[in-house]
Design a protein around this motif. Sequence first.
Motif, PDB file in Angstrom:
ATOM      1  N   VAL A  17       3.248  10.455  47.380  1.00  0.00           N
ATOM      2  CA  VAL A  17       4.329  11.015  46.569  1.00  0.00           C
ATOM      3  C   VAL A  17       5.582  11.133  47.439  1.00  0.00           C
ATOM      4  CG1 VAL A  17       5.101  12.976  45.191  1.00  0.00           C
ATOM      5  CG2 VAL A  17       2.688  12.279  45.140  1.00  0.00           C
ATOM      6  N   ILE A  18       6.649  10.465  47.045  1.00  0.00           N
ATOM      7  CA  ILE A  18       7.930  10.528  47.751  1.00  0.00           C
ATOM      8  C   ILE A  18       8.928  11.179  46.802  1.00  0.00           C
ATOM      9  CG2 ILE A  18       9.750   9.214  48.895  1.00  0.00           C
ATOM     10  CD1 ILE A  18       7.646   7.005  49.373  1.00  0.00           C
ATOM     11  N   ALA A  19       9.376  12.381  47.153  1.00  0.00           N
ATOM     12  CA  ALA A  19      10.239  13.163  46.264  1.00  0.00           C
ATOM     13  C   ALA A  19      11.657  13.205  46.790  1.00  0.00           C
ATOM     14  CB  ALA A  19       9.694  14.578  46.103  1.00  0.00           C
ATOM     15  N   GLY A  20      12.616  12.956  45.913  1.00  0.00           N
ATOM     16  CA  GLY A  20      14.025  13.054  46.279  1.00  0.00           C
ATOM     17  C   GLY A  20      14.397  14.477  46.652  1.00  0.00           C
ATOM     18  N   PRO A  70      10.242   5.883  57.196  1.00  0.00           N
ATOM     19  CA  PRO A  70      11.552   6.545  57.188  1.00  0.00           C
ATOM     20  C   PRO A  70      11.663   7.693  56.192  1.00  0.00           C
ATOM     21  CG  PRO A  70      11.835   4.169  57.324  1.00  0.00           C
ATOM     22  CD  PRO A  70      10.385   4.417  57.065  1.00  0.00           C
ATOM     23  N   TRP A  71      10.777   7.743  55.215  1.00  0.00           N
ATOM     24  CA  TRP A  71      10.816   8.801  54.201  1.00  0.00           C
ATOM     25  C   TRP A  71       9.692   9.823  54.407  1.00  0.00           C
ATOM     26  CZ3 TRP A  71      11.651   3.643  53.351  1.00  0.00           C
ATOM     27  CH2 TRP A  71      12.938   3.290  52.929  1.00  0.00           C
ATOM     28  N   ARG A  72       9.180   9.909  55.634  1.00  0.00           N
ATOM     29  CA  ARG A  72       8.034  10.790  55.892  1.00  0.00           C
ATOM     30  C   ARG A  72       8.323  12.236  55.487  1.00  0.00           C
ATOM     31  NH1 ARG A  72       3.625  10.812  60.431  1.00  0.00           N
ATOM     32  NH2 ARG A  72       2.818  12.932  60.220  1.00  0.00           N
ATOM     33  N   ASP A  73       9.493  12.772  55.822  1.00  0.00           N
ATOM     34  CA  ASP A  73       9.796  14.168  55.509  1.00  0.00           C
ATOM     35  C   ASP A  73       9.818  14.432  54.013  1.00  0.00           C
ATOM     36  OD1 ASP A  73       9.989  14.718  58.183  1.00  0.00           O
ATOM     37  OD2 ASP A  73      12.175  14.672  58.255  1.00  0.00           O
ATOM     38  N   GLN A  74       9.985  13.387  53.220  1.00  0.00           N
ATOM     39  CA  GLN A  74      10.007  13.537  51.769  1.00  0.00           C
ATOM     40  C   GLN A  74       8.682  13.120  51.136  1.00  0.00           C
ATOM     41  OE1 GLN A  74      14.175  11.405  51.969  1.00  0.00           O
ATOM     42  NE2 GLN A  74      13.859  12.102  49.868  1.00  0.00           N
ATOM     43  N   ILE A 115       9.617  19.399  44.544  1.00  0.00           N
ATOM     44  CA  ILE A 115       8.227  19.161  44.946  1.00  0.00           C
ATOM     45  C   ILE A 115       8.161  19.337  46.457  1.00  0.00           C
ATOM     46  CG2 ILE A 115       6.405  17.429  45.180  1.00  0.00           C
ATOM     47  CD1 ILE A 115       7.270  16.222  42.569  1.00  0.00           C
ATOM     48  N   ARG A 116       7.201  20.113  46.922  1.00  0.00           N
ATOM     49  CA  ARG A 116       7.071  20.399  48.355  1.00  0.00           C
ATOM     50  C   ARG A 116       6.284  19.269  49.022  1.00  0.00           C
ATOM     51  NH1 ARG A 116       3.659  23.936  51.550  1.00  0.00           N
ATOM     52  NH2 ARG A 116       2.487  24.470  49.669  1.00  0.00           N
ATOM     53  N   THR A 117       6.946  18.539  49.883  1.00  0.00           N
ATOM     54  CA  THR A 117       6.337  17.384  50.537  1.00  0.00           C
ATOM     55  C   THR A 117       6.194  17.649  52.037  1.00  0.00           C
ATOM     56  OG1 THR A 117       8.542  16.380  50.616  1.00  0.00           O
ATOM     57  CG2 THR A 117       7.110  15.731  48.807  1.00  0.00           C
ATOM     58  N   GLY A 118       7.242  17.381  52.814  1.00  0.00           N
ATOM     59  CA  GLY A 118       7.258  17.737  54.223  1.00  0.00           C
ATOM     60  C   GLY A 118       6.346  16.950  55.119  1.00  0.00           C
ATOM     61  N   GLY A 119       6.013  15.708  54.739  1.00  0.00           N
ATOM     62  CA  GLY A 119       5.166  14.896  55.609  1.00  0.00           C
ATOM     63  C   GLY A 119       3.747  15.404  55.723  1.00  0.00           C
ATOM     64  N   ARG A 120       3.255  16.053  54.688  1.00  0.00           N
ATOM     65  CA  ARG A 120       1.897  16.627  54.733  1.00  0.00           C
ATOM     66  C   ARG A 120       0.871  15.681  54.119  1.00  0.00           C
ATOM     67  NH1 ARG A 120       1.530  21.425  51.436  1.00  0.00           N
ATOM     68  NH2 ARG A 120       2.997  20.327  50.089  1.00  0.00           N
ATOM     69  N   MET A 121      -0.340  15.727  54.658  1.00  0.00           N
ATOM     70  CA  MET A 121      -1.479  15.040  54.070  1.00  0.00           C
ATOM     71  C   MET A 121      -2.447  16.103  53.564  1.00  0.00           C
ATOM     72  SD  MET A 121      -4.078  12.180  55.656  1.00  0.00           S
ATOM     73  CE  MET A 121      -2.839  10.890  55.597  1.00  0.00           C
ATOM     74  N   LEU A 122      -2.788  16.021  52.278  1.00  0.00           N
ATOM     75  CA  LEU A 122      -3.649  17.006  51.633  1.00  0.00           C
ATOM     76  C   LEU A 122      -4.912  16.320  51.137  1.00  0.00           C
ATOM     77  CD1 LEU A 122      -0.876  18.677  49.427  1.00  0.00           C
ATOM     78  CD2 LEU A 122      -1.493  19.242  51.775  1.00  0.00           C
ATOM     79  N   PHE A 156     -10.987  21.800  51.439  1.00  0.00           N
ATOM     80  CA  PHE A 156      -9.578  21.412  51.437  1.00  0.00           C
ATOM     81  C   PHE A 156      -9.074  21.329  52.874  1.00  0.00           C
ATOM     82  CE2 PHE A 156      -5.106  22.970  51.549  1.00  0.00           C
ATOM     83  CZ  PHE A 156      -4.509  21.850  50.968  1.00  0.00           C
ATOM     84  N   ILE A 157      -8.406  20.231  53.197  1.00  0.00           N
ATOM     85  CA  ILE A 157      -7.835  20.042  54.531  1.00  0.00           C
ATOM     86  C   ILE A 157      -6.365  19.677  54.367  1.00  0.00           C
ATOM     87  CG2 ILE A 157      -7.861  18.644  56.625  1.00  0.00           C
ATOM     88  CD1 ILE A 157     -10.828  18.218  56.244  1.00  0.00           C
ATOM     89  N   GLU A 158      -5.504  20.372  55.070  1.00  0.00           N
ATOM     90  CA  GLU A 158      -4.084  20.054  55.092  1.00  0.00           C
ATOM     91  C   GLU A 158      -3.644  19.828  56.527  1.00  0.00           C
ATOM     92  OE1 GLU A 158       0.291  22.129  54.234  1.00  0.00           O
ATOM     93  OE2 GLU A 158      -1.507  22.916  53.235  1.00  0.00           O
ATOM     94  N   THR A 159      -2.906  18.751  56.756  1.00  0.00           N
ATOM     95  CA  THR A 159      -2.423  18.477  58.104  1.00  0.00           C
ATOM     96  C   THR A 159      -1.085  17.758  58.042  1.00  0.00           C
ATOM     97  OG1 THR A 159      -2.921  17.395  60.210  1.00  0.00           O
ATOM     98  CG2 THR A 159      -3.678  16.286  58.219  1.00  0.00           C
ATOM     99  N   SER A 160      -0.254  18.032  59.018  1.00  0.00           N
ATOM    100  CA  SER A 160       0.977  17.269  59.220  1.00  0.00           C
ATOM    101  C   SER A 160       0.853  16.351  60.422  1.00  0.00           C
ATOM    102  CB  SER A 160       2.169  18.222  59.415  1.00  0.00           C
ATOM    103  OG  SER A 160       2.387  18.986  58.248  1.00  0.00           O
TER     104      SER A 160
END
Length: 429
Positions: free
Chosen positions: A361-364, A71-75, A369-376, A54-58
């Motif tokens: 996944v772009i969450a309002g 423009p919706w990266r944080d979401q 849903i925890r997003t935060g511009g992460r790649m999993l 598993f690799i997670e990165t921002s």
Amino acid sequence: MLAPFVTQLASTVWGAEPMAAKNLVLLSFGGGLPDKQLGWDSRPPSDVNPMRSFIETSEWSYHEALAPLAPWRDQTAILRNLSLNLVDYQHSGGYGLLGCGGYGDSERTEGHAPVGITFDQLVAERVGAQTPVRSLLFGIDADVNRATNEMLFARAADQPISYPVQAARLFDMLFADASVSQQAIDRRVLARVNADVNSLRQRLAASERAQLDSYLASLDAFDRRRSSTQCLAPGAPTGERGAVKEFPVMLDMAATALRCGLTRVVGGVVGGGNTHYHFPALIGPHIGTELEAQGYVGEHGHDGPELYDSARTIGWKWFSSEVARFLELLGPTLDDTVVVVFSDGAHAHHNLENSNWRFVVIAGRNVPIRTGGRMLSFGWDVGWEPLNPDSRAVASLWVTIARALGVSIDTFGSELGGARTNGPLRELT
């Protein structure tokens, strides 16, 4: 019309906390979403094996293919290598992708029959039952003479759902009856309902009357929204055919339907299924590119890696640009919406593995849903080996999204096939 209020009242009696209504949007672009266009190649180097761990990165950058969504990266959360074991999987997951079990398309023109309900319809049963349009499904197909198609969406085993693949057909379905006479009928119905409501209020306790008044106020607000400019039906399609002309118009209609509460579940597909038969020629995005002489952008699955790579970049740039415009059209409605962008063909033109599914996944802001511009990126689940603890399944993504929408499920998927992991995806909660 009072059924939603009765349901809400019963839930309150049993101690349930009221939850604001949420929306689900699923948008698929056929032919695959490779690592390069996903943005995976832009991440910092790692000394772990991305196939096993598993690799997670921002720390990643949008490739031009998905750059319109920046423009919706944080979401946004990008998920790579979710697993799903399907039989006869070749060009598309077909109904198996949204149903989490059964068959892919094999080499069939229309794919295999579904073996169970698909995720969109599960959600529609729970959150869309009280809306005028239970689920709004549409797409674009290679055959411009085709009026409808059946791919990806199903009510139950052997019950695929037909969806319009012509903008004019979708417009007639949604707005053909939006006339003055229809509004007059609506007012007469509301007048009769008001008489019943006044009788009902006299038999309710004060707290229950307050809930009823709140519900009626929401109906009144819906009526005002429907009469406002943001709920006016968009102009009728011009009759121009083809993906580049019609799909944007379809997205306009979908945005209007969501803003006005006509529906809470949307599914849009470009070239869904076996791309040799269903992927449309994109005429317009090819101009000024290496494909201009050819006259269109296609699926190019058998045309060599360089041409396929170029076509994926150009095609996804067009598609994500339209998705970005759709997100802007939603306005504040996006706050209560989760949008999932993906390819029903997984990562490439041909797919014979079961751990290569990826989703944007772009969450309002009101969706838990925890997003935060992460790649999993998850470890591969190799079926003949012991379960990789770093692997996660497509089913887990659907469970997580369902819960965020207020649909309480613990697992999802057909008994035929599916995946070895299920339940909520803790990395998004």
